[in-house]
Design a protein around this motif. Structure first.
Motif, short mmCIF file in Angstrom:
data_model
loop_
_atom_site.label_atom_id
_atom_site.label_comp_id
_atom_site.label_asym_id
_atom_site.label_seq_id
_atom_site.Cartn_x
_atom_site.Cartn_y
_atom_site.Cartn_z
N ALA A 97 0.83 -1.21 0.00
CA ALA A 97 0.00 0.00 0.00
C ALA A 97 0.86 1.26 0.00
N ASP A 98 0.30 2.34 -0.57
CA ASP A 98 0.88 3.66 -0.37
C ASP A 98 0.48 4.14 1.02
N ASN A 99 1.17 5.19 1.49
CA ASN A 99 0.95 5.65 2.85
C ASN A 99 0.79 7.16 2.91
N ALA A 100 -0.03 7.61 3.86
CA ALA A 100 -0.28 9.04 4.06
C ALA A 100 -0.22 9.33 5.55
N PHE A 101 0.27 10.52 5.89
CA PHE A 101 0.46 10.88 7.30
C PHE A 101 0.00 12.31 7.54
N VAL A 102 -0.61 12.52 8.70
CA VAL A 102 -1.01 13.86 9.10
C VAL A 102 -0.74 14.00 10.60
N SER A 103 -0.29 15.18 11.00
CA SER A 103 -0.11 15.43 12.43
C SER A 103 -1.29 16.24 12.92
N ALA A 104 -1.94 15.73 13.95
CA ALA A 104 -3.06 16.42 14.57
C ALA A 104 -2.92 16.25 16.07
N TYR A 105 -3.00 17.34 16.80
CA TYR A 105 -2.91 17.22 18.24
C TYR A 105 -3.98 18.05 18.92
N ARG A 106 -4.38 17.59 20.10
CA ARG A 106 -5.41 18.29 20.86
C ARG A 106 -4.77 19.38 21.72
N TYR A 107 -5.51 20.43 21.95
CA TYR A 107 -5.12 21.44 22.92
C TYR A 107 -6.39 21.93 23.61
N TYR A 108 -6.21 22.43 24.82
CA TYR A 108 -7.35 22.89 25.60
C TYR A 108 -7.53 24.39 25.42
N LYS A 109 -8.75 24.79 25.13
CA LYS A 109 -9.06 26.19 24.88
C LYS A 109 -9.33 26.97 26.16
N ASP A 110 -9.52 26.27 27.28
CA ASP A 110 -9.85 26.94 28.52
C ASP A 110 -8.97 26.41 29.65
N LYS A 111 -8.85 27.18 30.73
CA LYS A 111 -8.00 26.80 31.85
C LYS A 111 -8.50 25.55 32.55
#
Length: 219
Positions: A97-111
């Motif tokens: 197979a061919d391959n694909a990659f993406v970077s996604a990360y969570r962050y908090y919008k509030d304290k």
């Protein structure tokens, strides 16, 4: 949209899931990564049963052997970083197979860390036009990173068929994905679906932070 939950079935996936969740076992990083990989292999096998096949005549040293083999052009996509060992399991099966990659990360919008945002900053992908796209994202919590990752991949072409694959999904995340993709033929494959998210948007009972367990903590 079709949703498949393997925790409702009696399969060997349940054993590897139990080890991933077990606090006395998951401290072994190599074993944790290997269990993610093995679940990826098993989900890949199940997906292989849905592909398009045709009969080919294979030349052996002694004659011709007819064989039904898949015809799909497959692209395996994943979301960094916890997705890497899970992705490797799919690649062990779909090794051309061919391959694909993406970077996604969570962050908090509030304290209080109740409102979660998702940020995407890197992607590498082949042309997806007419391909079978399999996205391996081990933890489907809110569904936000999977949705954004998928739409990022779509900038590289429209696949003919799409499979979303998770090790553990929350019921809230599954409902979100079902609503967002209700009128599509996307299939969501889950090794397990857990009942809830906590106040920090972690899956409960879940297994903790898959990225940290696979690769160590972060600051």
């Amino acid at each position: 949209m079709e949703i498949i939950n393997f925790s409702e079935k009696n399969t060997i996936i349940n054993r590897f899931m139990a080890e991933l969740r077990d606090v006395n076992i998951q401290t072994d990083r190599a074993r944790f990564r290997h269990n993610l990989e093995r679940i990826g292999e098993l989900l890949a096998y199940e997906i292989s049963r849905t592909l398009d096949y045709s009969l080919k005549n294979i030349q052996t040293p002694l004659g011709i052997a007819p064989s039904n083999t898949p015809d799909n052009d497959i692209v395996l996509g994943t979301i960094f970083r916890a997705g890497l060992p899970f992705h490797q399991g799919f690649l062990n099966i779909f090794d051309q197979a061919d391959n694909a990659f993406v970077s996604a990360y969570r962050y908090y919008k509030d304290k209080e860390c109740h409102e979660v945002g998702i940020h995407i900053e890197y992607m590498a992908s082949p042309d997806l036009t007419g391909k079978t796209l399999i996205i391996a994202d081990p933890m489907l919590a809110t569904g936000g990173s999977l949705e954004l990752g998928y739409h990022a991949f779509l900038t590289k072409g429209q696949p003919a068929k799409v499979h979303f694959c998770s090790v553990i999904a929350s019921r809230q995340g599954v409902d979100y994905i079902r609503e967002r993709f209700a009128d599509t033929d996307i299939t969501l494959w889950c090794a397990a679906i857990d009942p809830e998210l906590n106040e920090r948007m972690y899956i409960v009972p879940g297994l903790g932070d898959a990225g940290d367990l696979a690769y160590g903590g972060k600051i």
